[in-house]
Design an enzyme around this catalytic site. Structure first.
Site, PDB file in Angstrom:
ATOM      1  CG  HIS A  54      62.841  66.401  41.352  1.00 48.10           C
ATOM      2  ND1 HIS A  54      62.367  67.159  40.863  1.00 48.10           N
ATOM      3  CD2 HIS A  54      63.798  65.115  41.581  1.00 48.10           C
ATOM      4  CE1 HIS A  54      63.887  65.972  39.243  1.00 48.10           C
ATOM      5  NE2 HIS A  54      64.187  65.605  39.948  1.00 48.10           N
ATOM      6  N   GLY A  89      47.635  68.334  37.028  1.00 43.38           N
ATOM      7  CA  GLY A  89      47.820  69.132  38.402  1.00 43.38           C
ATOM      8  C   GLY A  89      46.338  68.317  39.592  1.00 43.38           C
TER       9      GLY A  89
HETATM   10  C1  GRF Z   1      54.588  65.078  38.828  1.00 48.68           C
HETATM   11  O1  GRF Z   1      55.003  64.477  39.512  1.00 48.68           O
HETATM   12  C2  GRF Z   1      55.994  66.466  39.913  1.00 48.68           C
HETATM   13  O2  GRF Z   1      56.935  65.474  40.601  1.00 48.68           O
HETATM   14  C3  GRF Z   1      56.904  66.982  38.522  1.00 48.68           C
HETATM   15  O3  GRF Z   1      55.138  66.762  37.882  1.00 48.68           O
HETATM   16  C4  GRF Z   1      54.657  65.972  37.930  1.00 48.68           C
HETATM   17  C5  GRF Z   1      53.324  66.772  38.383  1.00 48.68           C
HETATM   18  O4  GRF Z   1      51.912  66.353  38.322  1.00 48.68           O
HETATM   19  N1  GRF Z   1      57.246  67.789  39.215  1.00 48.68           N
HETATM   20  P1  GRF Z   1      50.476  66.573  38.361  1.00 48.68           P
HETATM   21  O5  GRF Z   1      50.327  67.713  37.873  1.00 48.68           O
HETATM   22  O6  GRF Z   1      50.768  67.410  39.778  1.00 48.68           O
HETATM   23  O7  GRF Z   1      49.565  65.555  38.468  1.00 48.68           O
END
Ligand code: GRF
Length: 213
Positions: free
Chosen positions: A121, A22
């Protein structure tokens, strides 16, 4: 000529969906708290009961909901998807922000929130869609990668592109180092894109996304 996707007149309500730690949610919640994003995170939803994103939401006093995903590995089953749609409709959500949500959302969900679902992404789309895009980029040998905020459509990482930030690949990069550098860029880019949507500054026509002044 262009139709604004959303207008910033009333309190703009976000739902953030994630399966992991998160950190993007935290960056967006921080932006809302500081009013650099004129919106509020109304609810955080996860398909993983003990996901860090739910714990972080609770710490911030934000409504945190676990939805049991059901029998499939990569998508929600019908019951779970219906529950999710009802939860978000009930919460009068203006924008659904996917932040590391590891389930593909299709059909009913995208119809219910047409044009109001975005994702981040960890690569410069359309290069390296799908899982662990930073690994794909490093293995491929590109010199520059980055992150992309895009609208979600029926495909995998194929919707209209809202914003991108580049991240160089440097000598000695590992998967972990590169991913960490991409995440720093994500934490700048995603709040900016959400703020632009919340203030009605984003218009879309076909695949073209326009940032209005
Ligand atoms: C991010 O690196 C995003 O690009 C991908 O999932 C990851 C989520 O990370 N879709 P977080 O849970 O927000 O730290």
């Amino acid at each position: 000529m262009y139709e604004s996707v959303v207008s910033g007149e009333k309190s703009f309500r976000l739902a953030v969906l994630g399966s992991g730690k998160g950190s993007n949610f935290a960056a967006i919640a921080e932006g809302c708290a500081k009013r650099t994003i004129p919106a509020q995170v109304a609810v955080v939803v996860s398909d993983v009961a003990d996901a860090g994103i739910l714990a972080q939401a609770r710490q911030r006093g934000i409504n945190a909901e676990f939805i049991a995903p059901g029998k499939f590995r990569t998508k929600l089953d019908e019951e779970a998807e219906t529950r999710l749609v009802e939860l978000l409709k009930g919460g009068q959500i203006d924008l659904v922000v996917l932040a590391g949500f590891m389930r593909i959302l299709k059909g009913e969900f995208l119809r219910a929130f047409a044009g109001r679902v975005i994702n981040i992404h960890p690569a410069l789309l359309p290069a390296f869609p799908g899982l662990e895009a930073w690994k794909q980029a490093l293995d491929y040998g590109v010199r520059v990668t980055g992150c992309t905020v895009h609208f979600v459509d029926q495909g995998i990482d194929t919707g209209p592109i809202i914003a991108q930030e580049t991240v160089p690949v440097v000598a000695g990069d590992t998967y972990e180092k590169l991913h960490a550098r991409i995440q720093e860029a994500e934490h700048r880019l995603y709040p900016k894109a959400v703020a632009a949507l919340a203030t009605g500054k984003i218009a879309v026509k076909g695949r073209q996304v326009v940032w209005l002044e």
